[in-house]
Design a protein around this motif. Structure first.
Motif, short mmCIF file in Angstrom:
data_model
loop_
_atom_site.label_atom_id
_atom_site.label_comp_id
_atom_site.label_asym_id
_atom_site.label_seq_id
_atom_site.Cartn_x
_atom_site.Cartn_y
_atom_site.Cartn_z
N ASN A 264 -1.70 -11.43 4.19
CA ASN A 264 -1.01 -10.25 4.69
C ASN A 264 -0.70 -9.57 3.06
N CYS B 120 3.28 -2.06 4.00
CA CYS B 120 3.98 -3.01 3.28
C CYS B 120 3.43 -4.50 4.39
N PRO B 121 3.21 -5.46 3.39
CA PRO B 121 3.07 -6.67 4.37
C PRO B 121 4.14 -7.31 5.00
N ASP B 122 4.07 -7.91 6.26
CA ASP B 122 5.14 -8.38 6.98
C ASP B 122 5.11 -9.73 6.08
N THR C 91 7.29 -12.18 6.85
CA THR C 91 7.77 -13.07 7.71
C THR C 91 6.46 -14.13 8.28
N LYS C 92 5.24 -13.45 8.12
CA LYS C 92 4.22 -14.13 8.58
C LYS C 92 3.41 -14.93 7.69
N ASN D 59 -0.33 -6.98 10.81
CA ASN D 59 0.70 -7.55 9.94
C ASN D 59 1.04 -6.48 8.58
N TYR E 234 3.02 -2.90 7.92
CA TYR E 234 3.74 -1.94 8.52
C TYR E 234 4.13 -0.79 7.64
#
Lengths: 170, 152
Positions: free
Chosen positions: A149, A165-167, A169-170, B122, B124
């Motif tokens: 990500n 933006c990358p998440d 939390t993943k 994934n 945002y």
């Protein structure tokens, strides 16, 4: 997935240190260690975008998207664990190169067995280097998996096709 | 079979009743327009808090966002603290994960605000714009460094 990421990044740290238990203390040391470490790699690609725009995108997006504190809680029948990790991005413009460093400071749940750099262990280093008027080379040093990500987001900033933006939390 | 359905409905009702989430009831004219675009397994929502003069955050409710356009009425000339969340559920893995970004907005009377949200693969994007009354001129508002409440 985040557990896997943490596990892999911790493994990467161990592998980068080898038996000496000495972590890379600077981006230069990380660049030297990553290409030959297990589960780590150096990868390069060229984007059709002027260097100044790529540099500007790194400066704008990295602090916005990669500065975060992530809390991971995991429990099984016999264990309970909380890991708090602060991600610290740095963008450094040197002569003819823009460097994006991403460091992880484990604030809770991880025992530090070797010297920790000021902003945490290096997770990745990404350099943008001008190739020609409209082309920029991106050199990535970091884990070979589990950070897709983040690398996808950085590629989006470099190409200018996706400024998301990358998440984390993943 | 009917007994099972009733049991499921009762459990759902109890869960809803026990949850702290309450739907946001706007009493103000719609001035905040949210355009949401997410992957199918991702739900987006906005928690809305009003901030009083003592900087106390009062939870007013949550808006579960639909795909596409959503209209919300926020109180003008007052600090509204918004928390945008993207929640991913995996039925088979019985797990959920959520990421949030907060922002403070003090709507000016007559202005409209447009929030573009996306969460795809994934990655945002959150972009907030403000439009002047009677014009097409828009200003992008930095959601990264929202102004913080200060005791008045």
């Amino acid at each position: 997935m985040i557990r896997l990421t943490l596990l892999l990044s911790l493994s990467l740290m161990t592998l980068l240190t080898g038996c000496s238990l000495k972590q890379p203390q600077s981006a230069d040391e990380f660049r030297l260690a990553a290409p030959t470490a297990f589960l780590a790699k150096k990868e390069s690609y060229v984007v059709n975008r002027p260097y100044s725009k790529v540099s500007k995108a790194f400066k704008k997006q990295a602090p916005k998207c990669l500065s975060a504190r992530i809390r991971t809680e995991s429990r099984t029948n016999t264990s309970y664990q909380v890991i708090v990790t602060k991600y610290n991005p740095t963008v450094k413009v040197t002569k003819g190169r823009t460097e994006l460093h991403l460091q992880q400071m484990h604030e809770q749940g991880v025992m530090h067995v070797s010297e920790v750099p000021k902003k945490g262990y290096f997770l990745m280093v990404v350099d943008a280097v001008p190739v020609s008027k409209n082309k920029t080379r991106i050199d990535y040093y970091g884990p070979s998996m589990s950070v897709d990500n983040i690398t996808k987001a950085i590629k989006g900033w470099a190409t200018g096709k996706n400024m998301g933006c990358p998440d984390l939390t993943k | 079979m009917i007994k099972q359905i009733i049991e499921i409905l009762l459990i759902s009702l109890m869960m809803t009743a026990c949850s702290n989430i309450k739907p946001y009831q706007a009493t103000h004219k719609n001035n905040f327009f949210v355009n949401s675009k997410t992957d199918n397994d991702v739900k987006s929502s906005i928690d809305i808090y009003q901030v009083d003069k003592a900087c106390k955050y009062i939870y007013k409710g949550t808006v579960s966002l639909e795909q596409g356009k959503n209209k919300i009425g926020l109180k003008n000339n007052e600090d509204n603290y918004l928390v945008v969340s993207f929640t991913t559920s995996s039925f088979w893995a019985s797990s959920t994960s959520s990421m949030s970004q907060d922002m403070m907005i003090k709507p000016d009377k007559g202005y409209t605000y447009k929030l573009d949200l996306s969460y795809l693969d994934n990655i945002y994007n959150i972009e907030l714009k403000k439009t002047q009354p009677g014009s097409n001129k828009t200003i992008t508002i930095d959601t990264l460094s929202p102004h913080r409440c200060q005791n008045k």
